[in-house]
Design a protein around this motif. Structure first.
Motif, PDB file in Angstrom:
ATOM      1  N   GLN A 124      22.894  19.613  18.623  1.00 48.79           N
ATOM      2  CA  GLN A 124      23.755  19.335  19.764  1.00 48.79           C
ATOM      3  C   GLN A 124      23.614  20.391  20.858  1.00 48.79           C
ATOM      4  OE1 GLN A 124      27.462  19.105  17.696  1.00 48.79           O
ATOM      5  NE2 GLN A 124      26.984  17.122  16.769  1.00 48.79           N
ATOM      6  N   LEU A 125      23.458  21.655  20.447  1.00 45.85           N
ATOM      7  CA  LEU A 125      23.253  22.726  21.413  1.00 45.85           C
ATOM      8  C   LEU A 125      21.937  22.542  22.165  1.00 45.85           C
ATOM      9  CD1 LEU A 125      24.374  25.982  19.538  1.00 45.85           C
ATOM     10  CD2 LEU A 125      25.294  25.149  21.694  1.00 45.85           C
ATOM     11  N   MET A 126      20.860  22.388  21.409  1.00 48.20           N
ATOM     12  CA  MET A 126      19.538  22.329  22.017  1.00 48.20           C
ATOM     13  C   MET A 126      19.341  21.080  22.867  1.00 48.20           C
ATOM     14  SD  MET A 126      17.818  25.045  21.432  1.00 48.20           S
ATOM     15  CE  MET A 126      16.155  24.486  21.845  1.00 48.20           C
ATOM     16  N   SER A 127      19.979  20.000  22.496  1.00 48.61           N
ATOM     17  CA  SER A 127      19.826  18.768  23.271  1.00 48.61           C
ATOM     18  C   SER A 127      20.782  18.710  24.457  1.00 48.61           C
ATOM     19  CB  SER A 127      20.055  17.549  22.369  1.00 48.61           C
ATOM     20  OG  SER A 127      21.368  17.560  21.838  1.00 48.61           O
ATOM     21  N   GLY A 128      21.675  19.706  24.560  1.00 50.34           N
ATOM     22  CA  GLY A 128      22.629  19.717  25.664  1.00 50.34           C
ATOM     23  C   GLY A 128      23.686  18.644  25.529  1.00 50.34           C
ATOM     24  N   ASN A 129      24.001  18.274  24.280  1.00 48.79           N
ATOM     25  CA  ASN A 129      24.952  17.191  24.021  1.00 48.79           C
ATOM     26  C   ASN A 129      26.369  17.753  23.943  1.00 48.79           C
ATOM     27  OD1 ASN A 129      26.339  14.905  23.201  1.00 48.79           O
ATOM     28  ND2 ASN A 129      24.750  14.267  21.768  1.00 48.79           N
ATOM     29  N   GLU A 130      26.944  17.987  25.105  1.00 53.42           N
ATOM     30  CA  GLU A 130      28.285  18.584  25.187  1.00 53.42           C
ATOM     31  C   GLU A 130      29.344  17.680  24.569  1.00 53.42           C
ATOM     32  OE1 GLU A 130      31.397  20.211  28.635  1.00 53.42           O
ATOM     33  OE2 GLU A 130      29.384  19.525  29.164  1.00 53.42           O
ATOM     34  N   ALA A 131      29.233  16.387  24.787  1.00 57.80           N
ATOM     35  CA  ALA A 131      30.234  15.448  24.281  1.00 57.80           C
ATOM     36  C   ALA A 131      30.275  15.439  22.759  1.00 57.80           C
ATOM     37  CB  ALA A 131      29.939  14.048  24.804  1.00 57.80           C
ATOM     38  N   ALA A 132      29.115  15.468  22.111  1.00 61.67           N
ATOM     39  CA  ALA A 132      29.061  15.454  20.650  1.00 61.67           C
ATOM     40  C   ALA A 132      29.646  16.733  20.073  1.00 61.67           C
ATOM     41  CB  ALA A 132      27.625  15.274  20.173  1.00 61.67           C
ATOM     42  N   LEU A 133      29.325  17.865  20.687  1.00 60.44           N
ATOM     43  CA  LEU A 133      29.836  19.141  20.199  1.00 60.44           C
ATOM     44  C   LEU A 133      31.343  19.226  20.363  1.00 60.44           C
ATOM     45  CD1 LEU A 133      28.359  21.643  19.004  1.00 60.44           C
ATOM     46  CD2 LEU A 133      28.649  22.727  21.226  1.00 60.44           C
ATOM     47  N   ALA A 134      31.862  18.625  21.438  1.00 59.78           N
ATOM     48  CA  ALA A 134      33.287  18.698  21.738  1.00 59.78           C
ATOM     49  C   ALA A 134      34.147  17.925  20.745  1.00 59.78           C
ATOM     50  CB  ALA A 134      33.551  18.185  23.150  1.00 59.78           C
ATOM     51  N   LYS A 135      33.537  17.043  19.971  1.00 58.73           N
ATOM     52  CA  LYS A 135      34.302  16.277  18.985  1.00 58.73           C
ATOM     53  C   LYS A 135      34.840  17.165  17.871  1.00 58.73           C
ATOM     54  CE  LYS A 135      31.871  11.882  19.632  1.00 58.73           C
ATOM     55  NZ  LYS A 135      31.027  10.855  18.973  1.00 58.73           N
ATOM     56  N   ASN A 136      34.143  18.249  17.568  1.00 58.12           N
ATOM     57  CA  ASN A 136      34.513  19.072  16.425  1.00 58.12           C
ATOM     58  C   ASN A 136      34.824  20.524  16.759  1.00 58.12           C
ATOM     59  OD1 ASN A 136      33.999  17.024  14.257  1.00 58.12           O
ATOM     60  ND2 ASN A 136      31.943  17.126  15.105  1.00 58.12           N
ATOM     61  N   PHE A 137      34.540  20.936  18.012  1.00 55.04           N
ATOM     62  CA  PHE A 137      34.712  22.341  18.358  1.00 55.04           C
ATOM     63  C   PHE A 137      35.457  22.508  19.673  1.00 55.04           C
ATOM     64  CE2 PHE A 137      30.840  22.029  15.840  1.00 55.04           C
ATOM     65  CZ  PHE A 137      31.028  23.017  14.885  1.00 55.04           C
ATOM     66  N   ASN A 138      36.202  23.609  19.772  1.00 52.75           N
ATOM     67  CA  ASN A 138      36.773  24.056  21.030  1.00 52.75           C
ATOM     68  C   ASN A 138      35.986  25.274  21.510  1.00 52.75           C
ATOM     69  OD1 ASN A 138      38.971  22.240  21.402  1.00 52.75           O
ATOM     70  ND2 ASN A 138      40.136  23.348  19.861  1.00 52.75           N
ATOM     71  N   VAL A 139      35.733  25.355  22.802  1.00 51.33           N
ATOM     72  CA  VAL A 139      35.078  26.522  23.388  1.00 51.33           C
ATOM     73  C   VAL A 139      36.145  27.558  23.731  1.00 51.33           C
ATOM     74  CG1 VAL A 139      33.707  27.378  25.317  1.00 51.33           C
ATOM     75  CG2 VAL A 139      33.191  25.146  24.314  1.00 51.33           C
ATOM     76  N   ILE A 140      35.993  28.767  23.199  1.00 49.12           N
ATOM     77  CA  ILE A 140      36.965  29.821  23.501  1.00 49.12           C
ATOM     78  C   ILE A 140      36.425  30.808  24.523  1.00 49.12           C
ATOM     79  CG2 ILE A 140      38.209  29.621  21.329  1.00 49.12           C
ATOM     80  CD1 ILE A 140      36.676  32.059  20.321  1.00 49.12           C
ATOM     81  N   SER A 141      35.104  30.853  24.678  1.00 49.01           N
ATOM     82  CA  SER A 141      34.533  31.689  25.729  1.00 49.01           C
ATOM     83  C   SER A 141      33.107  31.228  26.021  1.00 49.01           C
ATOM     84  CB  SER A 141      34.528  33.174  25.339  1.00 49.01           C
ATOM     85  OG  SER A 141      33.600  33.421  24.305  1.00 49.01           O
ATOM     86  N   VAL A 142      32.702  31.394  27.259  1.00 50.13           N
ATOM     87  CA  VAL A 142      31.333  31.079  27.659  1.00 50.13           C
ATOM     88  C   VAL A 142      30.955  31.959  28.831  1.00 50.13           C
ATOM     89  CG1 VAL A 142      32.183  29.162  29.077  1.00 50.13           C
ATOM     90  CG2 VAL A 142      29.762  29.267  28.478  1.00 50.13           C
ATOM     91  N   ASN A 143      29.742  32.504  28.785  1.00 52.38           N
ATOM     92  CA  ASN A 143      29.219  33.316  29.874  1.00 52.38           C
ATOM     93  C   ASN A 143      27.791  32.850  30.160  1.00 52.38           C
ATOM     94  OD1 ASN A 143      31.330  35.584  30.310  1.00 52.38           O
ATOM     95  ND2 ASN A 143      31.017  35.564  28.091  1.00 52.38           N
ATOM     96  N   TYR A 144      27.485  32.693  31.445  1.00 52.71           N
ATOM     97  CA  TYR A 144      26.165  32.179  31.785  1.00 52.71           C
ATOM     98  C   TYR A 144      25.567  32.893  32.987  1.00 52.71           C
ATOM     99  CZ  TYR A 144      22.510  29.210  33.653  1.00 52.71           C
ATOM    100  OH  TYR A 144      21.309  28.757  34.142  1.00 52.71           O
ATOM    101  N   THR A 145      24.317  33.300  32.833  1.00 55.06           N
ATOM    102  CA  THR A 145      23.428  33.633  33.940  1.00 55.06           C
ATOM    103  C   THR A 145      22.088  33.019  33.570  1.00 55.06           C
ATOM    104  OG1 THR A 145      22.526  35.697  33.027  1.00 55.06           O
ATOM    105  CG2 THR A 145      24.612  35.854  34.248  1.00 55.06           C
TER     106      THR A 145
END
Length: 214
Positions: A124-145
């Motif tokens: 799910q991470l590598m395919s960029g499948n945000e919707a699938a990942l969101a079914k089972n996980f909550n994001v508590i932090s994210v940092n991007y550059t």
């Protein structure tokens, strides 16, 4: 056989916010950065890499190490080619998990095991499948550059919370490391190295393994 297979998947491979949160500038920034991470990861159809997994069992004060190669195909799934301490292939698709050795082959549908969504997390991470990942996980932090990103996840369901506590993923262009904090202070760390997008075309043997998980 099913119980043994589920245990194997657990050992080996052991994002959503409420509507009110959408009005928070901080959460909005997180959502934007998360989409950038997924867009970057999902832009490459095939990625190959080496991996090393360290499984630390706190109760035994011991760490188990396995090594091999991993193949991500956006159209097919993830193939883990385990080379040590034993030789085996673990095929992960959105539908099935297949474990194959020279003498044995076992499979199970993803939705029939509590470890299915954990095993498909890398896919799910590598395919960029945000919707699938969101079914089972909550994001508590994210940092991007563009040069560096990190995402921290916690499980949603009570079942997942019994299995593990938190997942941290880091990378640059691709995923470089995944750390799974499990219950009882156990921890699984997977490091990826020597990423390559070539060859783009899968071999006959690789295609045959993915066919097992169709």
């Amino acid at each position: 056989m099913l119980i043994q297979f589920e245990k194997s998947v657990k050992v080996w491979m052991l994002c959503a916010f409420g509507a009110m949160a959408l009005f928070s500038p901080v959460i909005y920034a997180q959502n934007t950065e998360l989409k950038q991470v997924f867009a970057q990861l999902g832009s490459t159809p095939v990625v190959r890499a080496n991996f090393e997994q360290q499984k630390k069992l706190a109760s035994l004060n011991k760490t188990y190490v396995s090594k091999g190669e991993v193949l991500f195909s956006k159209n097919q799934g993830v193939l883990w080619k385990i080379q040590s301490p034993v030789q085996a292939d673990l095929v992960v698709t959105a539908r099935k998990l297949v474990q194959k050795t020279q003498r044995t082959s076992s499979q199970i549908e993803v939705d029939k095991t509590p470890y299915g969504s954990v095993a498909t997390m890398f896919l799910q991470l590598m395919s960029g499948n945000e919707a699938a990942l969101a079914k089972n996980f909550n994001v508590i932090s994210v940092n991007y550059t563009p040069a560096q990103w990190s995402v921290s996840l916690v499980p949603k369901s009570s079942l997942f919370k019994k299995l593990f506590v938190r997942v941290d993923a880091q990378g640059q262009q691709y995923v470089d490391r995944i750390v799974i904090q499990e219950q009882a202070n156990n921890r699984t760390t997977i490091r990826f190295s020597q990423h390559s997008t070539q060859p783009q075309i899968l071999t006959a043997a690789e295609n045959a393994l993915f066919q097992l998980a169709k």
